[in-house]
Design a protein around this motif. Sequence first.
Motif, mmCIF file in Angstrom:
data_model
loop_
_atom_site.group_PDB
_atom_site.id
_atom_site.type_symbol
_atom_site.label_atom_id
_atom_site.label_comp_id
_atom_site.label_asym_id
_atom_site.label_seq_id
_atom_site.Cartn_x
_atom_site.Cartn_y
_atom_site.Cartn_z
ATOM 1 N N ILE A 11 80.542 -23.369 -3.359
ATOM 2 C CA ILE A 11 79.095 -23.502 -3.518
ATOM 3 C C ILE A 11 78.853 -24.433 -4.697
ATOM 4 C CG2 ILE A 11 76.920 -22.342 -4.056
ATOM 5 C CD1 ILE A 11 78.021 -19.886 -2.613
ATOM 6 N N VAL A 12 78.129 -25.505 -4.433
ATOM 7 C CA VAL A 12 77.821 -26.504 -5.465
ATOM 8 C C VAL A 12 76.366 -26.343 -5.875
ATOM 9 C CG1 VAL A 12 77.776 -28.956 -6.045
ATOM 10 C CG2 VAL A 12 79.499 -28.092 -4.439
ATOM 11 N N GLU A 13 76.160 -25.977 -7.141
ATOM 12 C CA GLU A 13 74.805 -25.780 -7.660
ATOM 13 C C GLU A 13 74.329 -26.966 -8.498
ATOM 14 O OE1 GLU A 13 75.116 -22.080 -9.762
ATOM 15 O OE2 GLU A 13 75.247 -20.917 -7.902
ATOM 16 N N GLU A 14 75.222 -27.871 -8.829
ATOM 17 C CA GLU A 14 74.890 -29.054 -9.634
ATOM 18 C C GLU A 14 75.216 -30.312 -8.827
ATOM 19 O OE1 GLU A 14 73.467 -28.984 -12.587
ATOM 20 O OE2 GLU A 14 73.554 -26.801 -12.775
ATOM 21 N N TYR A 40 71.823 -26.850 1.611
ATOM 22 C CA TYR A 40 70.796 -25.811 1.721
ATOM 23 C C TYR A 40 69.640 -26.238 0.828
ATOM 24 C CZ TYR A 40 68.875 -21.055 1.976
ATOM 25 O OH TYR A 40 68.065 -19.958 2.194
ATOM 26 N N ARG A 43 67.303 -24.025 -1.444
ATOM 27 C CA ARG A 43 67.840 -23.505 -2.711
ATOM 28 C C ARG A 43 68.455 -24.608 -3.574
ATOM 29 N NH1 ARG A 43 67.817 -17.628 -3.480
ATOM 30 N NH2 ARG A 43 67.140 -16.848 -1.463
ATOM 31 N N ASN A 44 68.441 -25.846 -3.071
ATOM 32 C CA ASN A 44 69.003 -27.004 -3.778
ATOM 33 C C ASN A 44 70.490 -26.810 -4.114
ATOM 34 O OD1 ASN A 44 68.710 -29.638 -4.729
ATOM 35 N ND2 ASN A 44 68.402 -28.936 -6.825
ATOM 36 N N ILE A 45 71.246 -26.301 -3.137
ATOM 37 C CA ILE A 45 72.696 -26.134 -3.291
ATOM 38 C C ILE A 45 73.392 -26.693 -2.059
ATOM 39 C CG2 ILE A 45 72.506 -24.093 -4.772
ATOM 40 C CD1 ILE A 45 73.267 -22.387 -2.312
ATOM 41 N N SER A 46 74.686 -26.855 -2.149
ATOM 42 C CA SER A 46 75.510 -27.244 -1.003
ATOM 43 C C SER A 46 76.573 -26.174 -0.798
ATOM 44 C CB SER A 46 76.192 -28.589 -1.244
ATOM 45 O OG SER A 46 75.233 -29.620 -1.326
ATOM 46 N N GLY A 71 79.102 -26.053 -12.534
ATOM 47 C CA GLY A 71 78.127 -25.725 -11.498
ATOM 48 C C GLY A 71 78.725 -25.488 -10.125
ATOM 49 N N VAL A 72 80.035 -25.193 -10.061
ATOM 50 C CA VAL A 72 80.716 -24.988 -8.775
ATOM 51 C C VAL A 72 81.374 -23.615 -8.763
ATOM 52 C CG1 VAL A 72 82.560 -25.810 -7.268
ATOM 53 C CG2 VAL A 72 81.117 -27.455 -8.460
#
Length: 85
Positions: A11-14, A40, A43-46, A71-72
């Motif tokens: 999950i990448v949040e940055e 996604y 939620r601005n994530i991948s 951020g991962v």
Amino acid sequence: METRVAVISIIVEEPETVEKLNGILHEYGEYIIGRMGLPYRARNISIISIALDAPKDTISSMAGKIGNLHGVSVKTALSGVTGHE
């Protein structure tokens, strides 16, 4: 050398980390069976899943490098299925 089938969930949040992540995936490309990425946007994530067939040490090394990115989040699931290179 014995290999294992595994799935690495990421999950990448940055978003600025994606380039570094792609560099790591390229580095281990010979072991990757397939990859699925889902942006996604709500939620601005991948969300990314990587299927691979590699020695256990290689799987651990790859997951460790990915997990050290800012951020991962990463989790690995190993199959009991083994093979040889």
